[in-house]
Design an enzyme around this catalytic site. Structure first.
Site, mmCIF file in Angstrom:
data_model
loop_
_atom_site.group_PDB
_atom_site.id
_atom_site.type_symbol
_atom_site.label_atom_id
_atom_site.label_comp_id
_atom_site.label_asym_id
_atom_site.label_seq_id
_atom_site.Cartn_x
_atom_site.Cartn_y
_atom_site.Cartn_z
ATOM 1 N N SER A 1 0.850 -1.184 0.000
ATOM 2 C CA SER A 1 0.000 0.000 0.000
ATOM 3 C C SER A 1 0.890 1.240 0.000
ATOM 4 C CB SER A 1 -0.936 -0.035 1.210
ATOM 5 O OG SER A 1 -1.904 0.969 1.119
ATOM 6 N N HIS B 1 -7.888 -5.022 -0.758
ATOM 7 C CA HIS B 1 -6.627 -4.344 -0.484
ATOM 8 C C HIS B 1 -5.683 -5.205 0.341
ATOM 9 C CE1 HIS B 1 -3.943 -1.038 -0.421
ATOM 10 N NE2 HIS B 1 -4.031 -0.821 0.880
#
Length: 800
Positions: free
Chosen positions: A651, A771
């Site tokens: 991320s 994610h």
């Protein structure tokens, strides 16, 4: 457009690469459908129609179309090439996949529980969500506290997600629940939770389907029987009362912010259509999100607070509050609502936009992230935690209020979080990134009295949560360290009063261990940690700042530079790294003889808001300089050398990896770049990217030329570099937070530019996972073992 895109891509590549760059790409010629790692379109996506000028500037824009035929073919081909070159971890001889899957599906894991009330005969009801090899998607199950304490509880399944997915024909991923609080549920008279909203995600995405679940019948409540159900989107749901739900959802044009989150809040009464529910609060399109919720402090002799919040940026928000009686929560046509005076007006809080807000009893708890002067001449430090009387603050404002300081930071101490029991507050702080717990009695006059706490900070991870805030002062106490497995204890703050021998004139209890009633569970050693030790080290960054890091390695490590070392970093959004027991790292890396490092770089929250703010926007380079300093310190102290140093991040940490790749290709032997941001020119236009401009900057302003271009890896690939370190880039098709286009475009660009160079790049895109990159234990084990095997085997080539 397809032909134009390909022609422009070739033309663009030739302007950056040497004339001899017509070497076949590693993945060319592979079929689009493979037995493992294949990605399929769920529907026929619309085609991009970017102007030719945009395509000339970025010929890989087509890879931003998540489920187009071309994008999925790219992913399928890349996945096949990756497994062909690195090997399928499920079939390789390393055994890493099986070892990691054994960790994730082990029956020895601690089943953490939460209390959902009690039965008619007084038995405390405990719920747990559990995944294992039999239930890979998971089951929601219940037991009693007395059974849980035996160590071998009798579980009853409440909801089976695997069966639900099979019935619905959808790969559901459980995303949690939003509970109707017992104190606001007339059915159980406050003794038991009876209703909740269950969140289900398709393949692990952030977008969720919301369905109401009856905990007593253990069934979903059908819409035809008045059950609340919301279609998939990035929903917000909060029970106002049993028959009223506050809803934020995607309801067509203008219902979402530019960041993709709800812009409005509706008040939905049971038995009506959600589309007809009135909008009770709304924000602007430019806001990050708009929410409303309740904080019921009657348990601490306070009122019910109703809070409305507009998040202007990721860190800044405007907050409105009013105080309610229980009757104000009921539906307008409820008989108990009749004749009750209307609630007071909302009051906007006079606090800094970046301050945090919470409530305890009759107090507002305020956490300013910048220095704050509510009263002329009185300044409270950034990172402090204050509390003041709510009624006075709302009626008379900040200057007429009296403030008490619960916590004041120093250069090396910072606030982490707090939790409460019925009569006490537990404050968790960080002291030089080491953990410390402090305890306070909640007095009748609203003040907090210190009653003791840890005398010394430790290289441990602590967490505390109340067993039942309505009833007593018991709490779950969990602790672990890098090399000590997690242990769960039942503790009780009432021991402070009942065991007077623990009370000392100089400040009460000396350790949370004094409060332990019973050791409930202890995770066995999930990997061989004999001889391992965790130590804290200091590196010096480019500007002279001391940057701490934790090194986990053999106590008698040979300092010859040959130890395969994995350096992990994040450095953003005020998120801290610290001493948690990570069995995946232990089994996949440490047990092999490697060393592991957490880098506490600026941008994180290790030393409070100032540490974070020192590395955002124009100063984001400080995060990267800190990470480089830690890497160089590891090399200078002969823990490793560049060829035996691997780095990993996901991320925002993926952006860190991309910048390490482009800034210092000489410093690392292998890189794993997971679910990354990489295109810092377009990140704000992709999915939730607009919500992060407070962290990175706005590419539509001078920020782009002033500093964003400096740390946009996608735009900083240097065609003159002969050798970049081997890199594995991983992402998920179902990631609806960080767009998979970042990873796809970076990899395709590297392949096209590096056809005649030593630029080994591998790419794997998981079809599910959101994610987090994986939707279940098997996927997690697959993706993690793929990365660990890649990094380990690459570093072996650099050992002498």
């Amino acid at each position: 457009m397809t032909v134009l895109r390909r022609a422009l891509a070739l033309l663009w590549t030739l302007t950056l690469s040497s004339p001899s760059s017509f070497v076949t790409s590693a993945f060319t010629g592979l079929t689009a459908t493979t037995p493992r790692g294949a990605v399929f379109a769920s529907h026929r996506s619309r085609r991009w129609s970017h102007p030719s000028s945009e395509l000339l500037e970025d010929p890989y824009l087509y890879l931003e179309e998540v489920e187009s035929e071309e994008s999925l073919q790219f992913a399928n081909n890349a996945n096949a090439a990756c497994l062909q070159q690195l090997g399928d971890p499920m079939l390789s001889g390393t055994g890493t996949y099986d070892s990691l899957l054994g960790v994730l599906e082990s029956d020895d894991r601690i089943p953490h529980v939460g209390k959902f009330g009690q039965t008619e005969d007084g038995e405390e009801i405990m719920f747990n969500f559990w995944r294992d090899s039999t239930n890979p998607k998971g089951i929601w199950r219940r037991t009693t506290l007395s059974s849980y304490r035996t160590g071998d509880p009798e579980w009853a399944t409440v909801l089976d997600i695997d069966k639900l997915a099979e019935i619905d024909g959808v790969s559901w991923v459980y995303k949690g629940y939003s509970m109707l609080q017992r104190a606001r549920d007339p059915i159980s008279n406050g003794k038991r939770n009876t209703r909740t909203m269950i969140s289900l995600s398709r393949g692990g995405a952030d977008a969720t389907l919301e369905r109401e679940f009856d905990i007593l019948t253990e069934k979903f409540v059908p819409p035809e029987e008045g059950g609340f159900t919301l279609a998939e989107s990035k929903n917000n749901v909060v029970y106002k009362s049993r028959d009223v739900l506050l809803v934020g959802m995607d309801n067509g044009p203008d219902s979402l912010t530019d960041s993709g989150y709800p812009r409005t809040v509706r008040e939905w009464v049971r038995g009506t259509q959600v589309e007809d529910a009135p909008i009770v609060f709304e924000g602007e399109k430019t806001d990050v999100s708009v929410t409303s919720y309740y904080n019921d402090q009657r348990i601490h002799n306070g009122p019910i607070f109703e809070i409305r919040r507009r998040s202007l940026t990721f860190y800044e928000k405007r907050v409105w509050v009013r105080m309610l009686d229980y009757e104000h929560l009921l539906a307008p046509n409820d008989p108990l609502r009749q004749g009750v005076d209307a609630p007071g007006d909302f009051v906007e809080l006079e606090i800094p936009l970046d301050a945090t807000v919470a409530f305890l009893g009759n107090s507002i708890i305020i956490g300013p992230r910048t220095d704050w002067e509510p009263i002329p001449g009185t300044v409270y430090k950034s990172g402090s935690i204050l509390y003041t009387d709510a009624e006075t603050f709302l009626a008379k404002g900040k200057e007429q209020s009296t403030y008490r300081v619960l916590f004041e930071p120093t250069e090396k101490t910072s606030y982490r979080t707090y939790s409460t029991t019925k009569n006490y507050l537990i404050l968790s702080i960080s002291e030089n990134i080491l953990s410390k717990l402090l305890f306070y009695k909640i007095l009748d006059n609203g003040t907090l009295e210190y009653v003791g706490g840890d005398k010394e900070a430790k290289i441990e991870s602590h967490s505390c949560s109340s067993v039942d805030v309505y009833e007593d002062d018991r709490f779950w106490f969990r602790k672990s360290s890098y090399v000590q497995p997690s242990t769960l204890y039942l503790a009780d703050l009432s021991k402070i009063e009942s065991d007077l021998s623990k009370i000392k004139p100089e400040g009460g209890i000396e350790s949370c261990d004094d409060l332990i009633v019973e050791k409930m569970r202890s995770l066995p050693d999930m990997y061989e940690a004999a001889g391992l030790t965790a130590t804290q080290k200091i590196a010096i960054s480019k500007d002279g700042t001391e940057v701490p890091y934790f090194l986990v390695a053999k106590k008698d490590i040979v300092l010859d530079g040959n130890t395969p070392t994995l350096l992990y970093g994040y450095g953003g959004f005020q998120i801290s790294l610290g001493p948690n027991y990570n069995a995946m790292v232990g089994k996949g890396w440490l047990e092999r003889g490697g060393a592991y490092v957490d880098a506490n770089i600026r941008g994180g929250g290790e030393f409070g808001p100032a540490w974070h703010k020192s590395a955002i926007k124009a100063n984001k380079n400080k995060s990267y300089e800190d990470f480089i300093a830690v890497a160089e310190h590891l090399i200078d102290t002969n823990i490793c050398k560049p060829k035996t140093l691997a780095i990993e991040g996901g991320s925002n940490g993926g952006l860190l990896m991309g910048n390490m790749y482009t800034m210092r290709p000489d410093l690392f032997g292998a890189i794993h770049c997971a679910v990354p941001l990489l295109d810092m020119k377009r990140y704000h236009t992709l999915l939730a990217g607009a919500s992060w401009m407070a962290e990175y900057g706005n590419p539509d302003t001078d920020d782009r030329e002033n500093f964003l271009y400096k740390y946009s890896p996608y735009h900083n690939i240097d065609p003159s570099v002969k050798k970049y370190p081997p890199m594995l880039v991983t992402t998920s098709t179902r990631d609806d937070r960080v767009h998979p286009g970042h990873a796809r475009k970076m990899v395709k660009k590297l392949w096209d530019m590096g056809k005649d160079k030593d630029w080994p790049v591998f790419y794997y895109e998981n079809v599910e996972g959101g994610h987090g990159g994986a939707a279940n234990a098997k996927q997690s084990s697959f993706m993690t073992s793929l990365a660990y095997d890649f990094m380990w085997e690459t570093l072996q080539k650099g050992r002498e």
